[in-house]
Scaffold this motif. Structure first.
Motif, PDB file in Angstrom:
ATOM      1  N   ALA B  21     -92.506 -46.519   8.662  1.00 52.70           N
ATOM      2  CA  ALA B  21     -92.822 -44.970   9.044  1.00 52.70           C
ATOM      3  C   ALA B  21     -92.126 -44.299  10.398  1.00 52.70           C
ATOM      4  O   ALA B  21     -92.188 -43.325  10.354  1.00 52.70           O
ATOM      5  N   LEU B  22     -91.280 -45.330  10.927  1.00 56.63           N
ATOM      6  CA  LEU B  22     -90.845 -44.764  12.378  1.00 56.63           C
ATOM      7  C   LEU B  22     -89.764 -43.820  11.994  1.00 56.63           C
ATOM      8  O   LEU B  22     -90.190 -42.556  12.688  1.00 56.63           O
ATOM      9  N   PRO B  23     -89.149 -43.793  11.026  1.00 55.74           N
ATOM     10  CA  PRO B  23     -88.044 -42.518  11.060  1.00 55.74           C
ATOM     11  C   PRO B  23     -88.881 -41.147  10.972  1.00 55.74           C
ATOM     12  O   PRO B  23     -88.493 -40.136  11.596  1.00 55.74           O
ATOM     13  N   ALA B  24     -89.916 -41.308   9.796  1.00 48.29           N
ATOM     14  CA  ALA B  24     -90.627 -39.999   9.665  1.00 48.29           C
ATOM     15  C   ALA B  24     -91.343 -39.469  11.084  1.00 48.29           C
ATOM     16  O   ALA B  24     -91.419 -38.635  11.057  1.00 48.29           O
ATOM     17  N   ILE B  25     -92.040 -40.516  11.870  1.00 46.66           N
ATOM     18  CA  ILE B  25     -92.606 -40.360  12.989  1.00 46.66           C
ATOM     19  C   ILE B  25     -91.883 -39.581  13.935  1.00 46.66           C
ATOM     20  O   ILE B  25     -92.158 -38.538  14.363  1.00 46.66           O
ATOM     21  N   LEU B  26     -90.553 -40.145  14.035  1.00 42.72           N
ATOM     22  CA  LEU B  26     -89.566 -39.701  15.104  1.00 42.72           C
ATOM     23  C   LEU B  26     -89.330 -38.336  14.807  1.00 42.72           C
ATOM     24  O   LEU B  26     -89.141 -37.377  15.500  1.00 42.72           O
ATOM     25  N   LEU B  27     -88.889 -38.129  13.571  1.00 42.54           N
ATOM     26  CA  LEU B  27     -88.437 -36.802  12.925  1.00 42.54           C
ATOM     27  C   LEU B  27     -89.719 -35.753  13.324  1.00 42.54           C
ATOM     28  O   LEU B  27     -89.258 -34.430  13.967  1.00 42.54           O
ATOM     29  N   MET B  28     -90.764 -36.088  12.805  1.00 40.06           N
ATOM     30  CA  MET B  28     -92.047 -35.156  12.965  1.00 40.06           C
ATOM     31  C   MET B  28     -92.134 -34.844  14.627  1.00 40.06           C
ATOM     32  O   MET B  28     -92.484 -33.736  15.148  1.00 40.06           O
ATOM     33  N   ALA B  29     -92.024 -36.152  15.481  1.00 39.81           N
ATOM     34  CA  ALA B  29     -92.024 -35.845  16.834  1.00 39.81           C
ATOM     35  C   ALA B  29     -91.029 -34.680  17.356  1.00 39.81           C
ATOM     36  O   ALA B  29     -91.491 -33.788  18.055  1.00 39.81           O
ATOM     37  N   VAL B  30     -89.854 -35.189  16.898  1.00 37.25           N
ATOM     38  CA  VAL B  30     -88.571 -33.882  17.380  1.00 37.25           C
ATOM     39  C   VAL B  30     -88.864 -32.709  17.157  1.00 37.25           C
ATOM     40  O   VAL B  30     -88.669 -31.653  18.026  1.00 37.25           O
ATOM     41  N   ILE B  31     -89.240 -32.551  15.850  1.00 39.53           N
ATOM     42  CA  ILE B  31     -89.341 -31.185  15.226  1.00 39.53           C
ATOM     43  C   ILE B  31     -90.644 -30.413  15.547  1.00 39.53           C
ATOM     44  O   ILE B  31     -90.401 -29.300  15.719  1.00 39.53           O
ATOM     45  N   TYR B  32     -91.574 -31.213  15.390  1.00 36.08           N
ATOM     46  CA  TYR B  32     -92.814 -30.364  15.397  1.00 36.08           C
ATOM     47  C   TYR B  32     -93.719 -30.695  16.712  1.00 36.08           C
ATOM     48  O   TYR B  32     -94.111 -29.705  17.364  1.00 36.08           O
TER      49      TYR B  32
END
Lengths: 378, 296
Positions: B21-32
């Motif tokens: 799940a980490l890549p998705a979580i990271l992306l979400m964190a950085v973008i949103y």
């Protein structure tokens, strides 16, 4: 009301270059259970859809109870149809699904609208619909499912809902398009009985499309066997089984499949299989001999063969034998479980059949008359 | 023994799951997530772009917003715009889809024709509309005059500004909604239409109400939510056609003025949060309310 005859005359239909139905004539008697049976692509479903009005024939006439309905919309033909997929409205409860045909026919358009319709529909009409829905649900034992939605039902339950929706009103006839083919084997056998019982109880005209000859044989008053857009033979299940008009009918009806042996008829008219006299007499020339599995028996003498396999089916045993002469044709015969023990595999056996039960077909595939002059020869 | 093994096995599964799940979580964190948190921080300050010092002002930006006549006007303007674009965009989209769905040979042509505006750049198209709607040069007014009516100053009359832009908005979103509805229509099993005809649904209205409309429920929900969001995001037409004159600001345009023209970063951040809250409430509300009706 539910006992209308249906007459088809000269029905033709093509899809593009492909001819699907070629000049079909068929009289469905009032109150009869008639099956349209055949392999996929034989045109049986198209024929049913033409009767329903969902498909327009290129030529010919459809009459219900003597009235020409060829040009009528499906909704004006007063027929009920059960679809292979059941085609239940997924957003409606079972109750609403069953009520739909009545709402469409007895309520005015404004009274059928969502929300405001409730206020506009006369109470009396609504009560009548509710009563009819309950009666239909009781007949099919689905009263406890009335408030569920189709997604919450099993295949067999959906099947019952589809039947209830068909019989909630009194249609001129019931059309069924392979309604049991999505059920498992056990449930299918059970629903066959129920459908047959339902037909007896309603006394209604049923037209039933299936590719399964067992369904057709067990339920129908008459069967129309279709091959490549024509009706190959029309008759009672017994007639189709006992006197198949063509090789194709003989091959389609009956399980296990009928034994077909290439035969030669001598100039004197004696029919021989693999060089062995059968005692049958018919026109000279090449022919095919058909014998059903239950008409062949092991005997102390007869056609020599070798037993190659024994299959036990509870009450029956199927023995597969290979003829000792000719090009090693195999024959399946059926024994009762109480018959004497079958020989061991690879054992030599002798087969005989009663001439009366033999079917002879000419090179054109048509049934030929034959007689017999003595008991089967060795 | 078995418990210990079970425990380590489970923690290994948890670790593995987290890794996936980490890549998705990271992306979400950085973008949103991080930008929204930064935005929240800004909204509580009087920071303006390029300024050297800033003060923490608490909720003052939000209080000021609801006293700001420009912001309040942009709210009503956006609401009016949405009130036109959402129903017209959804129902016209459905209507066009039903008509196009019935075509066989010409279907491809109509699909492309209606979908073209979606692919066009709205900024460029707004210029075209400006010409089309021009009081003296535009063909629309030429047609109006030909019918014997007085020319209409679509982009001059302040009362007509928002409705005119809503019209352009409907024109732009129609094709997209049509394609969504077409997909929904194609997914309806033919059997259901046939069952309805056998059941006595004689006229098209009955068949539409019995089968088509209920079966389109999930599609309609999606179309309503996406149309609402794009209606609330209206910006290009205002920026090109009116630049907010005669009180025709919309939410995003007011926000743009504060943030990029006047460099009031703190205040603009507060407006952005209000905008996000409105969009969020609307979409959650619609989804929850309609979800119950459309799923079976």
């Amino acid at each position: 009301m539910t006992r209308k005859s249906i007459d088809l005359s000269g029905i033709r239909k093509s899809f593009g270059q492909t001819q699907v139905l070629a000049d079909i004539d068929l009289q469905v008697r009032e109150g009869e259970f008639l099956s349209l049976v055949g392999m996929s692509g034989c045109g049986k479903s198209t024929l049913l859809r033409i009767i329903a009005g969902l498909e327009m024939p290129d030529g010919g006439q459809v009459a219900i109870g003597g009235n020409d309905v060829t040009a009528l919309d499906p909704s004006d033909r007063n027929l009920a149809m059960v679809f292979q997929s059941y085609a239940l409205y997924p957003h409606m409860t079972v109750r609403q699904n069953i009520a739909t045909p009545l709402r469409m026919r007895t309520l005015s358009l404004p009274a059928r609208l969502p929300l405001v319709g409730r206020l506009l529909a006369p109470r009396e009409a609504r009560n009548r619909i509710a009563e009819a829905v309950n009666d239909a649900a009781e007949m099919l034992q689905i009263v406890h499912l009335l408030d569920r939605k189709p997604a919450q039902l099993s295949g067999g339950q959906r099947q019952r809902v589809a039947l209830a929706r068909a019989l909630v009103r009194q249609p001129a006839a019931f059309l069924m398009d392979e309604p049991l083919s999505n059920l498992d084997a056990k449930l299918r056998a059970h629903m066959r009985d129920e459908l047959a019982a339902l037909h007896r109880r309603l006394g209604a005209t049923f037209i039933y499309v299936t590719h399964d000859q067992v369904e057709a044989m067990t339920m129908s008053d008459r069967i129309a066997l279709m091959i490549e857009g024509r009706i190959e033979q029309l008759g009672t299940p017994d007639e189709l089984y006992r006197t198949p008009a063509t090789l194709a009918v003989a091959r389609f009806i009956g399980s296990p499949t009928i034994n077909l042996l290439p035969a030669e008829v001598s100039p004197e008219g004696r029919l021989q299989v693999a060089g062995i006299e059968t005692g049958l007499v018919t026109e000279p020339g090449p022919a095919t001999l058909g014998i059903r599995a239950e008409d062949i028996h092991l005997a102390p003498e007869g056609i020599p063969a070798r037993l190659i396999r024994t299959e036990t089916h509870g009450a029956d045993r199927y023995l597969t034998c290979q003829l000792a002469t000719g090009d090693g044709q195999t024959i399946v015969l059926r024994q009762g479980a109480s018959d004497p023990r079958p020989a061991h595999p690879q054992d030599k056996v002798h087969l005989r059949f009663a001439e009366g039960s033999a079917h002879v077909f000419g090179p054109d595939g048509r049934r030929r008359n034959h007689s017999h002059h003595r008991m089967v020869a060795a | 023994m078995t418990i210990a093994i079970g425990h380590t096995a489970r923690s290994r599964i948890v670790t593995r799951g987290l890794l996936f799940a980490l890549p998705a979580i990271l992306l979400m964190a950085v973008i949103y997530i991080i930008p929204v948190i930064v935005l929240m921080g800004f909204s509580l300050t009087d920071y303006s772009l390029g300024a050297l010092n800033w003060r923490f002002v608490g909720l003052q930006n939000f209080v000021a917003a609801f006293k700001d006549p420009v912001f309040l006007r942009s709210l009503t303007n956006t609401a009016l715009y949405a009130a036109i674009v959402i129903p017209a965009g959804v129902f016209l989209g459905l209507g066009v889809a039903l008509l196009v769905h019935g075509r066989k040979a010409s279907r491809g042509f109509w699909e492309t024709a209606y979908f073209l505006p979606v692919t066009a750049t709205l900024v460029a198209m707004a210029t075209v509309w400006q010409f089309l709607l021009h009081p003296s040069l535009g063909p629309v007014n030429a047609a109006i005059k030909w019918f014997g009516f007085d020319p209409v100053s679509f982009l001059g009359n302040p009362a007509l500004l928002i409705p005119t832009m809503a019209l352009i908005g409907v024109w732009q979103i129609l094709g997209f909604n049509m394609v969504l509805f077409l997909a929904g229509l194609t997914a309806i099993p033919q059997d259901l239409h046939e069952a309805a005809r056998m059941d006595g649904a004689r006229n098209p209205i009955d068949r539409f109400l019995t089968v088509t409309w209920p079966m389109l429920g999930p599609t309609t929900l999606f179309v309503v939510v996406t149309t609402s969001i794009s209606a609330f995001k209206v910006f290009e037409t205002v920026a090109v056609l009116t630049k907010g004159r005669s009180g025709s600001e919309t939410l995003l345009y007011a926000l743009y003025l504060e943030g990029f023209e006047y460099s009031n970063t703190g205040y603009a951040a507060a407006l952005t949060l209000i905008f996000l809250a409105i969009v969020l409430i609307l979409s959650i509300g619609q989804t929850v309310r309609m979800d119950r009706k459309v799923h079976y």
